[in-house]
Write a protein that holds these residues in place. Sequence first.
Motif, PDB file in Angstrom:
ATOM      1  N   LEU A  26       0.783  -1.145   0.120  1.00 11.13           N
ATOM      2  CA  LEU A  26      -0.210  -0.030   0.112  1.00 11.13           C
ATOM      3  C   LEU A  26       0.871   1.301  -0.027  1.00 11.13           C
ATOM      4  O   LEU A  26       0.339   2.195  -0.213  1.00 11.13           O
ATOM      5  N   TYR A  27       2.213   1.038   0.250  1.00 10.87           N
ATOM      6  CA  TYR A  27       2.967   2.395   0.589  1.00 10.87           C
ATOM      7  C   TYR A  27       3.808   2.528  -0.856  1.00 10.87           C
ATOM      8  O   TYR A  27       4.321   1.631  -1.716  1.00 10.87           O
ATOM      9  N   ASP A  92      -6.924  18.393   0.307  1.00  4.74           N
ATOM     10  CA  ASP A  92      -7.343  17.606  -0.874  1.00  4.74           C
ATOM     11  C   ASP A  92      -6.975  18.509  -2.020  1.00  4.74           C
ATOM     12  O   ASP A  92      -7.513  19.384  -2.435  1.00  4.74           O
ATOM     13  N   GLU A  93      -5.868  18.062  -2.604  1.00  2.00           N
ATOM     14  CA  GLU A  93      -5.008  18.874  -3.497  1.00  2.00           C
ATOM     15  C   GLU A  93      -4.717  18.021  -4.943  1.00  2.00           C
ATOM     16  O   GLU A  93      -3.987  17.555  -5.050  1.00  2.00           O
ATOM     17  N   GLY A  94      -5.995  17.967  -5.432  1.00  2.00           N
ATOM     18  CA  GLY A  94      -5.824  17.103  -7.012  1.00  2.00           C
ATOM     19  C   GLY A  94      -5.593  15.679  -6.605  1.00  2.00           C
ATOM     20  O   GLY A  94      -6.072  14.737  -6.339  1.00  2.00           O
ATOM     21  N   GLY A  95      -4.212  15.321  -6.844  1.00  4.17           N
ATOM     22  CA  GLY A  95      -3.590  14.125  -6.989  1.00  4.17           C
ATOM     23  C   GLY A  95      -3.094  13.603  -5.344  1.00  4.17           C
ATOM     24  O   GLY A  95      -2.380  12.561  -5.155  1.00  4.17           O
ATOM     25  N   GLU A  96      -3.381  14.636  -4.501  1.00  6.92           N
ATOM     26  CA  GLU A  96      -2.882  14.002  -3.133  1.00  6.92           C
ATOM     27  C   GLU A  96      -4.005  14.602  -2.386  1.00  6.92           C
ATOM     28  O   GLU A  96      -4.725  15.428  -2.197  1.00  6.92           O
ATOM     29  N   HIS A 122      -2.366  10.379   7.317  1.00  5.57           N
ATOM     30  CA  HIS A 122      -2.039   9.712   5.958  1.00  5.57           C
ATOM     31  C   HIS A 122      -1.943  10.659   5.002  1.00  5.57           C
ATOM     32  O   HIS A 122      -2.992  11.464   4.687  1.00  5.57           O
ATOM     33  N   ARG A 123      -0.740  10.860   4.267  1.00  6.24           N
ATOM     34  CA  ARG A 123      -0.845  11.540   3.030  1.00  6.24           C
ATOM     35  C   ARG A 123      -0.930  10.526   1.944  1.00  6.24           C
ATOM     36  O   ARG A 123       0.230   9.863   1.838  1.00  6.24           O
ATOM     37  N   LEU A 124      -1.777  10.465   1.109  1.00  8.30           N
ATOM     38  CA  LEU A 124      -2.171   9.631   0.043  1.00  8.30           C
ATOM     39  C   LEU A 124      -1.967  10.209  -1.325  1.00  8.30           C
ATOM     40  O   LEU A 124      -2.409  11.330  -1.410  1.00  8.30           O
ATOM     41  N   ARG A 132      -1.978   5.357  -2.948  1.00  9.37           N
ATOM     42  CA  ARG A 132      -0.920   4.711  -2.252  1.00  9.37           C
ATOM     43  C   ARG A 132      -0.343   5.656  -1.015  1.00  9.37           C
ATOM     44  O   ARG A 132      -0.745   7.074  -1.203  1.00  9.37           O
ATOM     45  N   ILE A 133       0.116   5.217   0.013  1.00  7.11           N
ATOM     46  CA  ILE A 133       0.504   6.206   1.126  1.00  7.11           C
ATOM     47  C   ILE A 133       1.918   6.552   0.861  1.00  7.11           C
ATOM     48  O   ILE A 133       2.854   5.704   0.753  1.00  7.11           O
ATOM     49  N   ARG A 134       2.025   7.745   0.841  1.00 11.32           N
ATOM     50  CA  ARG A 134       3.128   8.526   0.707  1.00 11.32           C
ATOM     51  C   ARG A 134       3.786   8.712   2.322  1.00 11.32           C
ATOM     52  O   ARG A 134       5.193   8.589   2.157  1.00 11.32           O
TER      53      ARG A 134
END
Length: 154
Positions: A26-27, A92-96, A122-124, A132-134
């Motif tokens: 998941l990471y 919530d910034e688009g892809g993150e 969690h920053r996804l 994915r978990i960033r």
Amino acid sequence: MNDAIDLVVQEAALLDARRFDDWLALYDAECLYWVPLLGAAQSDPRSHNAIACEDRLLLQLRVDRLKNPRAHSQHPASHCQHVLQRSVPEADEGGEVVLRTPFIYIEARGESQVLLTGSYRHRLVRIEDGWRIREKRVDLLNPGQALPAIQLFI
């Protein structure tokens, strides 16, 4: 947003089931798993010591140790249970997206048990087939309580 929240729930369930390889999948390759020693008062992972501050390679090494039947610290094996409140979006910034999730964590090994509480952040990052978990930041309510006892991933 619901699929991002589902990922947080799935992550906890995989840890509870000791499915460490599936959990690690998941990471993101550029991930950071961080448990600040000062809890929410710590602003970045490099300004002070941490209970854990691990990139993808260190997470893989810990997973390998946990799966190794010769790992002394896992005789008897540790087991955990996560109890999560609903995740709340913080950004919530688009892809993150950043989600905050209050939790209760119980880890048992043999006859001993540790109970921890706090909040996950969690920053996804969005990928083509989901998230994915960033970064996973674990702000413990009482960080000093975790130091001697934690074997698994909070």
